[in-house]
Design a protein around this motif. Structure first.
Motif, short mmCIF file in Angstrom:
data_model
loop_
_atom_site.label_atom_id
_atom_site.label_comp_id
_atom_site.label_asym_id
_atom_site.label_seq_id
_atom_site.Cartn_x
_atom_site.Cartn_y
_atom_site.Cartn_z
N HIS A 112 61.93 24.87 10.33
CA HIS A 112 61.84 24.35 11.69
C HIS A 112 61.11 23.01 11.69
N PHE A 113 61.68 22.02 12.33
CA PHE A 113 61.02 20.72 12.49
C PHE A 113 60.72 20.49 13.97
N PHE A 114 59.80 19.55 14.23
CA PHE A 114 59.39 19.22 15.60
C PHE A 114 58.75 20.41 16.30
N HIS A 115 57.97 21.18 15.56
CA HIS A 115 57.20 22.28 16.13
C HIS A 115 55.77 22.20 15.63
N SER A 116 54.84 21.90 16.55
CA SER A 116 53.44 21.77 16.20
C SER A 116 52.70 23.06 16.56
N PRO A 117 52.10 23.76 15.59
CA PRO A 117 51.37 25.00 15.89
C PRO A 117 50.19 24.72 16.82
N THR A 118 50.11 25.49 17.88
CA THR A 118 49.01 25.32 18.84
C THR A 118 48.10 26.53 18.92
N GLU A 119 48.62 27.70 18.55
CA GLU A 119 47.79 28.92 18.64
C GLU A 119 48.43 30.04 17.83
N VAL A 120 47.58 30.78 17.12
CA VAL A 120 48.01 32.03 16.50
C VAL A 120 47.70 33.13 17.51
N LEU A 121 48.73 33.81 17.97
CA LEU A 121 48.57 34.83 19.00
C LEU A 121 48.09 36.14 18.37
N GLY A 122 47.22 36.84 19.09
CA GLY A 122 46.64 38.06 18.53
C GLY A 122 46.75 39.26 19.43
N GLU A 123 46.60 40.41 18.80
CA GLU A 123 46.58 41.69 19.51
C GLU A 123 45.75 42.65 18.69
#
Length: 444
Positions: free
Chosen positions: A260-271
């Motif tokens: 995947h290109f043009f995707h900047s990680p902003t948060e690792v979602l948790g549970e």
């Protein structure tokens, strides 16, 4: 003189010294019981061509005037004052083995890992746990460098595909039990800005069990991208490969590796304290090859995240260190103190000198520059108080340090090859440090 670190950088420095006109004897002091550093513990086991560099490094260590002293931890078994007692100069070439941090929410959740730790596990590093928590069916890899592709490829391949390599038994068993079906690799910018090499990229498609998928909407270029493509044959080859993959029909291989290109990680979602997903922001090109956020976010259903955003060198005791860049301050390889004065007789080369960028062969230039500085300083170097070659051996023996040697590596090498022979493999790597030392010191 001493070189601390017997990976490619240290061995290239030794080679450069041996090829000079200087009358020099060299001790390569290595923390691991075996030599070759990154080649043994940082290159994926299914990269035999890169591991072939060992042949050239082996020839250097085979030469008169070079001695390997392994299983010695600088800062614990030896300090800087000790080195100065036995050597007139020391070059530090300890590389970079830690993960560069990524400051986004959720990065510390259970199931979020550094690529360097995973690489150490699958390469059989003796100082990491023997097991790895492989329990996710869908995982994310953050980064588009060669390490990211190595991690993604090892996660996606079937374990049995790796049985032709030197992969340790515990790693094979761990990968064999992995339920992963989808690996998602995320890059913040576009195809023309990817940092992996054409060979690394094409190798992703060699597995009969892994389908490589590129989305057509991720193939996008601006003026800066086009300039990069025209200015670099390597970039052009990478882009053409990605374009071909984006327009082809998807096959039916059981595993899928998504780029995947043009995707900047902003948060690792948790549970419940564990990774439950990844949120990325869609980016767009700004004309010069850089990107900006669009405000459009995507949530990805992954249960593990591997960050491969770069390696970081570790601070060496008694040696100045720039924590921001992760390097030792220097001038042409001469180590500088906090006042930017030269630290007498102390030099640096490799990734700890310039940062973990470039290919293995690029460290040759680092070594040549550092050795040139050292030789220019030769007349000003302080003579060691104990210059006899056996003095350091007596010192280590008195301290109870079970050091290994080049002859010991020969014994360990033969032992690993013998382990692999019944299985038709070149070698099976010994993982346990005590066993490595035992075999290396047997009758030694």
């Amino acid at each position: 003189m001493a070189i601390v670190g017997a990976g490619p950088a240290g061995i290239y420095a030794a080679d450069s010294l041996l090829k000079s006109d200087a009358d020099v004897s060299i001790d390569l002091i290595e923390r691991m019981p075996a030599p070759f550093g990154l080649i043994r513990y940082g290159v994926a086991p299914d990269h035999p061509r890169i591991k072939g560099i060992v042949t050239a490094l082996h020839k250097v260590l085979d030469r008169p005037g070079v001695r390997l002293l392994g299983n010695i931890d600088y800062g614990t078994d030896l300090k800087l004052d000790d080195l100065r007692e036995f050597y007139d100069a020391v070059i530090f070439s300890t590389g970079a083995s830690a993960d560069r941090p990524l400051d986004i929410p959720g990065i510390d959740l259970d199931g979020s890992y550094g690529a360097a730790d995973f690489v150490s596990w699958y390469d059989g590093h003796p100082d990491v746990p023997r097991t790895w928590p492989l329990n996710a069916t869908s995982v994310a890899v953050l980064g588009v460098g060669n390490v990211a592709l190595d991690v993604a490829r090892i996660l996606a391949k079937t374990a049995d595909e790796l049985l032709t390599t030197e992969i340790p038994h515990n790693v094979h068993q761990g990968l064999k039990a992995s339920p992963v079906t989808d690996v998602h690799v995320f890059g913040r910018r576009g195809p023309a800005q990817a940092k992996f090499t054409p060979m690394e990229l094409r190798e992703l498609d060699h597995s009969p069990n892994v389908e490589v998928i590129v989305q057509p909407e991720d193939i996008e270029f601006d003026e800066g991208s086009i300039a990069a493509i025209r200015g670099s044959k390597q970039v052009d080859m990478v882009v053409k490969t990605l374009q071909e993959w984006a327009i082809r029909d998807h096959g039916t291989r059981p595993k899928r590796l998504h780029l995947h290109f043009f995707h900047s990680p902003t948060e690792v979602l948790g549970e419940d304290g564990k990774v439950a997903g990844l949120r990325t922001e869609r980016t767009e090109l700004t004309g010069d090859g850089n990107v900006r956020g669009t405000g459009e976010f995507h949530d990805w259903d992954v249960r593990a995240v591997y960050r491969a955003v770069g390696y970081l060198s570790s601070h060496l005791p008694e040696i100045p260190f720039d924590h921001l860049s992760g390097t030792v301050p220097h001038q042409a390889g001469r180590v500088l103190d906090l006042d930017e004065n030269q630290l007498p007789g102390v030099y640096v080369t490799g990734w700890i000198k310039r940062g973990p960028v470039g290919l293995i062969g690029h460290t040759k230039g680092d070594a040549a520059e550092t050795v040139t500085s050292l030789l220019a300083d030769a007349d000003t170097l302080r003579a060691p108080t104990q210059g006899h070659p056996d003095a350091i051996l007596s010192f280590l023996a008195e301290r109870g340090v079970p050091f290994t040697t080049w002859d010991g590596w020969g014994r360990l090498d033969a032992h690993e090859r013998a382990l692999g022979e019944p299985h038709g493999r070149e070698r099976i790597k010994v993982v346990d440090r005590h066993e490595m030392v035992r075999v290396s010191r047997l009758n030694g």
